[in-house]
Design a protein around this motif. Structure first.
Motif, PDB file in Angstrom:
ATOM      1  N   ALA A 482       1.132  -1.305  -0.089  1.00 47.95           N
ATOM      2  CA  ALA A 482       0.121  -0.064   0.025  1.00 47.95           C
ATOM      3  C   ALA A 482       0.612   1.411   0.115  1.00 47.95           C
ATOM      4  N   ALA A 483       2.200   1.241   0.320  1.00 45.45           N
ATOM      5  CA  ALA A 483       2.936   2.207   0.419  1.00 45.45           C
ATOM      6  C   ALA A 483       3.043   2.879  -0.933  1.00 45.45           C
ATOM      7  N   PRO A 484       2.988   4.176  -1.141  1.00 42.45           N
ATOM      8  CA  PRO A 484       3.180   4.772  -2.735  1.00 42.45           C
ATOM      9  C   PRO A 484       4.673   4.447  -3.168  1.00 42.45           C
ATOM     10  N   ALA A 485       4.669   4.229  -4.518  1.00 41.89           N
ATOM     11  CA  ALA A 485       6.017   3.873  -5.024  1.00 41.89           C
ATOM     12  C   ALA A 485       6.822   5.219  -5.294  1.00 41.89           C
ATOM     13  N   ALA A 486       7.850   5.187  -5.189  1.00 43.75           N
ATOM     14  CA  ALA A 486       8.675   6.293  -5.424  1.00 43.75           C
ATOM     15  C   ALA A 486       8.629   6.731  -7.110  1.00 43.75           C
ATOM     16  N   GLY A 487       8.854   7.862  -7.333  1.00 45.44           N
ATOM     17  CA  GLY A 487       8.922   8.370  -8.714  1.00 45.44           C
ATOM     18  C   GLY A 487       7.475   8.559  -9.245  1.00 45.44           C
ATOM     19  N   ILE A 488       7.170   8.389 -10.209  1.00 44.51           N
ATOM     20  CA  ILE A 488       5.759   8.587 -10.989  1.00 44.51           C
ATOM     21  C   ILE A 488       4.985   7.444 -10.648  1.00 44.51           C
ATOM     22  N   PRO A 489       3.712   7.907 -10.280  1.00 43.04           N
ATOM     23  CA  PRO A 489       2.684   6.811  -9.944  1.00 43.04           C
ATOM     24  C   PRO A 489       2.428   5.679 -11.140  1.00 43.04           C
ATOM     25  N   THR A 490       2.245   4.709 -10.688  1.00 43.79           N
ATOM     26  CA  THR A 490       1.979   3.664 -11.630  1.00 43.79           C
ATOM     27  C   THR A 490       0.715   3.800 -12.340  1.00 43.79           C
ATOM     28  N   ALA A 491       0.624   3.643 -13.897  1.00 45.10           N
ATOM     29  CA  ALA A 491      -0.517   3.649 -14.531  1.00 45.10           C
ATOM     30  C   ALA A 491      -0.675   2.230 -15.473  1.00 45.10           C
ATOM     31  N   SER A 492      -1.899   1.697 -15.426  1.00 45.74           N
ATOM     32  CA  SER A 492      -1.800   0.222 -16.022  1.00 45.74           C
ATOM     33  C   SER A 492      -2.410   0.533 -17.445  1.00 45.74           C
ATOM     34  N   VAL A 493      -1.531   0.109 -18.395  1.00 47.20           N
ATOM     35  CA  VAL A 493      -1.836   0.319 -20.090  1.00 47.20           C
ATOM     36  C   VAL A 493      -1.944  -0.953 -20.524  1.00 47.20           C
ATOM     37  N   THR A 494      -3.254  -1.392 -21.223  1.00 45.01           N
ATOM     38  CA  THR A 494      -3.410  -2.535 -21.519  1.00 45.01           C
ATOM     39  C   THR A 494      -3.785  -2.264 -23.270  1.00 45.01           C
ATOM     40  N   VAL A 495      -3.291  -3.027 -24.114  1.00 44.51           N
ATOM     41  CA  VAL A 495      -3.539  -3.075 -25.377  1.00 44.51           C
ATOM     42  C   VAL A 495      -4.218  -4.557 -25.905  1.00 44.51           C
ATOM     43  N   ILE A 496      -5.348  -4.363 -26.307  1.00 41.08           N
ATOM     44  CA  ILE A 496      -6.289  -5.471 -26.873  1.00 41.08           C
ATOM     45  C   ILE A 496      -6.501  -5.350 -28.236  1.00 41.08           C
ATOM     46  N   PRO A 497      -6.026  -6.486 -28.876  1.00 44.22           N
ATOM     47  CA  PRO A 497      -6.163  -6.369 -30.395  1.00 44.22           C
ATOM     48  C   PRO A 497      -7.656  -6.995 -30.525  1.00 44.22           C
ATOM     49  N   PHE A 498      -8.377  -6.728 -31.926  1.00 49.73           N
ATOM     50  CA  PHE A 498      -9.621  -7.089 -31.904  1.00 49.73           C
ATOM     51  C   PHE A 498      -9.729  -7.179 -33.359  1.00 49.73           C
ATOM     52  N   ASP A 499     -10.850  -8.141 -33.821  1.00 48.53           N
ATOM     53  CA  ASP A 499     -11.062  -8.439 -35.352  1.00 48.53           C
ATOM     54  C   ASP A 499     -12.695  -8.789 -35.408  1.00 48.53           C
ATOM     55  N   THR A 500     -13.291  -7.871 -36.105  1.00 45.52           N
ATOM     56  CA  THR A 500     -14.820  -8.302 -36.181  1.00 45.52           C
ATOM     57  C   THR A 500     -15.119  -9.252 -37.234  1.00 45.52           C
ATOM     58  N   GLY A 501     -13.880  -9.622 -38.146  1.00 44.27           N
ATOM     59  CA  GLY A 501     -14.269 -10.637 -39.064  1.00 44.27           C
ATOM     60  C   GLY A 501     -14.741  -9.845 -40.396  1.00 44.27           C
ATOM     61  N   ALA A 502     -15.053  -8.728 -40.191  1.00 43.12           N
ATOM     62  CA  ALA A 502     -15.528  -7.830 -41.508  1.00 43.12           C
ATOM     63  C   ALA A 502     -14.203  -7.058 -42.067  1.00 43.12           C
ATOM     64  N   ALA A 503     -14.476  -6.480 -43.556  1.00 41.54           N
ATOM     65  CA  ALA A 503     -13.359  -5.790 -43.813  1.00 41.54           C
ATOM     66  C   ALA A 503     -13.268  -4.533 -43.227  1.00 41.54           C
TER      67      ALA A 503
END
Length: 602
Positions: A482-503
């Motif tokens: 729970a202690a704050p990390a030193a430096g810049i606060p953590t941010a969670s970045v998630t990249v999710i690929p997708f494909d609908t099947g259409a052009a």
């Protein structure tokens, strides 16, 4: 009367600077920081000394590829600090460090952290630590339980024979030999499973030469080898004495057995929770006494039950045997309460840990089982006391009186009188003292059987307790996380690929949780098209679910801000690995739902 003292002892728990099970105290680089230049090494500092494995560090680059590192080692003169060197050049982006070490109390601990070089990018999706192998964990737990059970049976049977002195001991060779054989097999299994248990590997790797030699260099491995050597030495000595029909003096036999019992108990206390944390010498002594008292009581209970089973009903069992065991059990319970109060204070640290940690809840379950065991033992003790009083004839309560002259010289010897003929109607005087009544086996068997049933449950909960992170360590870990990390606060970045099947329906959605911790977060989502540029979509929905706690799905309610989607305030109530789902609609008819795991810390 002893149980309130045990519960009152829990009130004495207060926070302390160190505890069993290693906790990550600090790291360099710190978790979540962004560095201008690449670090030359990763250093982790723990609350206690740790052992390193062949795969203690696994570092993944921004492309989810494992980084080649140097061998892990300790800092000079610091057994609580582990470090690993990094390549000279690291690419720009976010790196994940997954670590796994063995704490001083022989239990493996693991975790993960991230740092970024130059700028923060999408974190790798690599698992933070290797998944525990269920087969190895199950076999290791079973072997630990059998080792505790067989130790209690072996030492308890020996204590029962030495102190209670049953009239016949030949039948007690069966439980004694069963305890020795089971302890030998379970200890061998624990040695073989030690390396797979530490590495979270399959049981089939237990027989590799590297695993066996590595275990022999660790403290748990050395103690297991010492336990096996003690058992083999005891078996060889007993076999030699029996073959040559030799009998040692009683004092020598009891002294040898006591030294062997203490040495066996030390192979447990020197490798479990008592071997790390605060007041280690006192804790090892307390744990050893606790284990010996447990063996004398519960193992002696099994020996008493076995004796009652093999005692013929007409002859019964002399009252002195259960009476002696009752005294032995009372002393054992007293030692268990005193040492249990200390160990509970040392393991918990606070009242809150009693209900907020797995260790505390398991301890409460054990206290409930011990309460049931004490109630059954109280019934047996009361019944044994009544039988003991009934076995003492009234005439034995007062000493025999011999007439003596008040004054003057001693009386002259009287002449021998002739034998008088038997007079009809008068009973004959008994030739000797009246025999002590036998214990009704049926009633005593039922009472002892109830105790034995509760004892098996207590042993199972004890096994679980020894493999659970102590409440004091769990609380300290939560404070550290729970202690704050030193430096810049953590941010969670998630990249999710997708494909609908259409052009033209392919792309990826990048979702940022800031700061990515429990509490209020901001959510931002950006859609990239097939060409890698920003793309506009008519609808986007982002939800999070925590399967482990059955929480969710929680809708972030992101709205279109003209080029990106966002929600200024979204609350994450619990830490853990959440499942993030993004539903992307690219046209009136084409939409798709994709998901990815997201790690949320406190």
């Amino acid at each position: 009367m002893l149980l309130p003292a045990l519960l009152f002892g829990l009130l004495l728990g207060t926070a302390a600077p160190a505890s069993a099970h290693a906790v990550l105290r600090s790291s360099d680089p710190a978790d979540g920081t962004v560095l201008r230049t690449a670090p030359r090494q990763v250093t982790l500092t723990f609350t206690e000394s740790v052992g390193l494995l062949t795969d203690s560090f696994r570092i993944y680059d921004p492309g989810n590829r494992r980084v080649r590192t140097g061998p892990a080692g300790h800092a000079p003169g610091r057994s609580d600090t582990a470090r690993v060197s990094l390549p000279a050049r690291l690419a720009t982006g976010t790196y994940t460090v997954a670590w796994r070490v063995v704490s001083a109390d022989s239990h493996p601990v693991s975790g993960a952290l991230t740092f970024s070089v130059g700028k923060r990018t999408a974190a790798p999706v690599a698992p933070p630590d290797p998944a525990e192998n269920w087969a190895t964990t199950a076999l290791h737990t079973i072997a630990r339980y059998l080792a505790y059970l067989s130790l209690a049976l072996l030492l308890g049977t020996a204590a029962f024979v030495a102190y209670c002195r049953p009239p016949a001991t030949a039948h007690l060779r069966v439980p004694a030999l069963a305890g020795a054989a089971t302890l030998l097999v379970s200890s061998t299994a624990l040695y073989l499973l030690r390396a797979p248990y530490e590495e979270a590997a399959a049981p089939t790797t237990a027989f590799s030469l590297s695993a066996l030699t590595h275990t022999a260099t660790t403290r748990p491995g050395v103690l297991l080898l010492a336990r096996l050597a003690l058992l083999l030495l005891a078996v060889a000595g007993a076999t030699l004495l029996r073959t040559r029909r030799l009998r040692l003096p009683r004092r020598a036999t009891l002294g040898t057995a006591a030294v062997l019992a203490v040495a066996l108990a030390l192979t447990w206390s020197a490798s479990d929770h008592a071997s790390a944390g605060i007041q280690v010498p006192v804790a090892i002594v307390s744990s050893t006494l606790h284990l010996l008292a447990m063996a004398a009581w519960l193992g002696g209970l099994a020996a008493l039950l076995w004796t009652l089973r093999h005692t013929p009903e007409p002859a019964g069992l002399p009252v002195s045997v259960p009476a002696r065991f009752s005294r032995l059990a009372f002393v054992s319970v007293t030692v268990l309460v005193v040492t249990g109060v200390y160990q509970s204070w040392r393991g918990l640290g606070s009242w809150q840990a009693l209900t907020d940690t797995t260790y505390g809840r398991t301890l409460l379950a054990k206290l409930a089982a011990v309460t049931a065991l004490l109630l059954a033992a109280a019934c047996s003790r009361t019944w044994t006391a009544r039988l003991t009083r009934a076995a003492i004839p009234a005439s034995a309560s007062a000493p025999a009186r011999v007439p003596e002259p008040a004054t003057g010289p001693p009386l002259p010897d009287l002449p021998d009188l002739p034998d008088l003929p038997d007079r009809p109607g008068l009973p004959e005087a008994p030739a000797g003292p009246p025999p002590a009544p036998a214990v009704p086996l049926r009633l005593l068997r039922r009472s002892v059987l109830l105790e034995a049933t509760a004892a098996v449950l207590v042993m199972a909960l004890t096994t679980l307790l020894t493999s659970t992170v102590p409440g004091r360590a769990a609380t300290e870990s939560a404070r550290t996380t729970a202690a704050p990390a030193a430096g810049i606060p953590t941010a969670s970045v998630t990249v999710i690929p997708f494909d609908t099947g259409a052009a033209g329906g392919r792309g990826k959605v990048q979702i940022t949780l800031d700061p990515g911790r429990v509490g209020t977060n901001s959510v931002e989502a950006v859609i990239y098209g097939p060409d890698g540029g920003l793309a506009a979509v008519p609808e986007l929905r982002v939800t999070l679910t925590l399967p482990a706690q059955r929480v969710g799905p929680l809708d972030t309610k992101v709205t279109d801000r003209g080029g990106y989607w966002s929600a200024p305030a979204f609350t994450l109530p619990l830490p853990g690995t959440w499942t993030m789902k993004a539903t992307v609609r690219v046209s009136e008819l084409d939409q798709v739902t994709v998901s990815a795991p997201v790690r949320v810390t406190r």
